[in-house]
Write a protein that holds these residues in place. Structure first.
Motif: not given
Length: 519
Positions: A38-60
């Motif tokens: 579970v920890s590994v899953y929630f350490s992925t970039n994709e899981s981070c993007m689930m909560c951190h929804v900054h409009p440009h976070v992934e692009e930047t």
């Protein structure tokens, strides 16, 4: 019961305990593996993007040096935002704390209400980038091809990391999330390196002033002009009484002060104005301060030595043009006035503290030059936990923490005070020519004419800035420079006499003394 029966019963109990222990051990391993997965899953970039929804976070992030680089190595979210995995306990404790915080925020908060610009600022970033994580990867601060300036900065970092609590992110804010307006290298986009100065016809002469009235100054040899407002002399009550809301001790006692007539700039010195000065006077990066001081204090020299190139973008990426110039030292502001005086043939200088307050009040005697009480506008106090502060009137006149978006704004976004001056409160703090003394008012007597304080170690600054609470924007509020603190992370030796490294909301405006023939 026979011995044989007792032994049989004991053997069965022992066997049951062994089975229970084995089952518990197996269950523990399964739980551990499950939690780890579970920890590994929630350490992925994709899981981070689930909560951190900054409009440009992934692009930047994808455009940053940690992903878009020549080595092809990708640095993941957790590599920067958690302590390194080598610190096992710290890593998982931080992960648990941040995870719980993220889940709570995801369930209870609306991301559209977040001020994403503020969260991109250094003050916020340092809270979520453990310095140990940067050092885990970047063990060699002096790799092949590093510049001389980088060597100087990294040596300073090594020597002062603990003492000054320096962090890598302080200089490398764009390493993890690309920001096209940020750079920790030498300044670009200034006159001489891709100019952003004002365009238009070049003025041949300065404005001729023959009467005491508003005028527009023209700086000869440049395309820059700015408005000056005629401030008629008079007598006013300087300071505030203990009855004024949020009163501070250094604002008392209230005294009667008389000031002579003067001209004052309608707005703070803009980047257009300051870059004109920089382009004409800039010094070499290694010019010793003593050589600059000697030149600029020589009355026979008809040219001044100006600023050395700054590190990074002194405008913080917020924009140049008419926005107030910021991050310069008091000495730089005084040198600008010296240069402007030579260029125009007039006597430009910084305002005294008394002139500043007189001009800011605009003939009023209230906490602000507009209507309203400080407690109504301020976020301070118990009641603010339940009721929001008023913003309707103050936002028309002031750039402060409620409307600034955590940065300076164009002067045209606010209304002027009764004298026609803009941004006397908020936007940036403004230098005065007075040294700070908390007891200046009591030492000056009940009445004073054109008072000025010349003894002290720090300079008086007035007006508050873009992140100030309304309580700190009262006309009577006094503040002062923190010279050493404002140069804390400057890697240069000796430290810069031109640019501050650790203060953003500081600027200045000029006054001009009328010629004796002008009435």
């Amino acid at each position: 019961m026979t011995h044989r029966q007792c032994y049989s019963t004991y053997s069965k109990k022992k066997k049951n305990k062994s089975l229970l222990f084995f089952a518990g051990f197996l269950l523990g391993i399964i739980c551990f593996i499950s939690l780890y997965q579970v920890s590994v899953y929630f350490s992925t970039n994709e899981s981070c993007m689930m909560c951190h929804v900054h409009p440009h976070v992934e692009e930047t992030w994808k455009l940053s040096k940690h992903v878009n680089n020549s080595s092809g190595v990708m640095v993941n979210c957790v590599d920067c935002h958690l302590p390194p995995k080598s610190q096992t306990i710290n890593h998982y404790m931080a992960k648990a704390q941040l995870g719980l915080k993220d889940v709570w925020g995801y369930l209870t908060k609306d991301s559209t209400d977040f001020n994403w610009d503020t969260k991109s600022e250094l003050e916020h970033a340092v809270k979520f980038i453990p310095n140990e994580s940067c050092k885990e990867c970047h063990k060699n601060l002096f790799p092949a091809g590093v510049t001389d300036d980088a060597i100087t900065a990294h040596l300073y970092y090594e020597e002062n990391e603990t003492k000054l609590n320096l962090q890598c992110i302080s200089c490398h804010l764009d390493a993890g999330h690309y920001n096209p307006d940020y750079s920790h290298g030498q300044m670009v986009g200034v006159p001489g390196a891709g100019s952003k100065a004002a365009t238009g016809p070049v003025f041949d002469t300065a404005t001729v002033v023959t009467t005491f009235a508003d005028y527009t100054e023209q700086i000869p040899g440049t395309t820059v002009s700015f408005n000056m407002v005629a401030i008629p002399g008079g007598t006013f009550k300087m300071g505030s009484s203990p009855k004024e809301e949020f009163h501070n001790a250094d604002e008392a006692p209230v005294r009667e002060v008389t000031v002579s007539s003067f001209f004052m700039a309608e707005i703070e010195v803009s980047w257009n104005e300051y870059w004109a000065f920089y382009a004409e006077t800039m010094s070499e990066g290694r010019t010793p301060p003593e050589a600059v001081y000697a030149n600029n204090s020589n009355p026979d020299v008809d040219a001044v030595s100006g600023p050395t190139p700054p590190f990074g973008f002194p405008d913080q990426g917020w924009g140049f043009g008419e926005r107030p110039a910021i991050t310069m030292t008091h000495y730089a502001a005084e040198t600008y006035c010296q240069w402007l005086s030579l260029k125009t043939g007039k006597k430009y200088r910084l305002p005294t503290e008394a002139e500043w307050e007189y001009a800011a009040r605009g003939g009023t005697e209230t906490p602000y030059f507009f209507e309203g009480k400080p407690k109504d506008y301020s976020d301070q106090g118990f009641m603010r936990k339940f009721f929001s502060a008023k913003t309707e009137i103050i936002s028309d006149y002031v750039i402060y923490d409620k409307n600034s978006k955590n940065r300076t704004q164009e002067p045209g976004s606010v209304k002027p005070n009764p004298f026609g001056l803009k941004n006397m409160l908020g936007n940036v703090m403004e230098y005065t020519s007075d040294k700070y003394d908390p007891e200046a008012y009591s030492k000056g007597g009940d009445k004073a004419t054109n008072p000025s304080v010349k003894e002290g170690t720090e300079w008086v600054v007035r007006g508050g800035y873009y992140n100030s609470d309304a309580a700190d924007l009262r006309v009577a509020v006094r503040n002062y420079t923190r010279h050493d603190d404002w140069l804390k992370t400057d890697p240069q030796q000796p430290k810069s006499i031109w640019w501050y490294s650790d203060i953003k909301g500081i600027g200045f405006r000029v006054v001009c003394e009328p010629d004796e023939t002008i009435k």
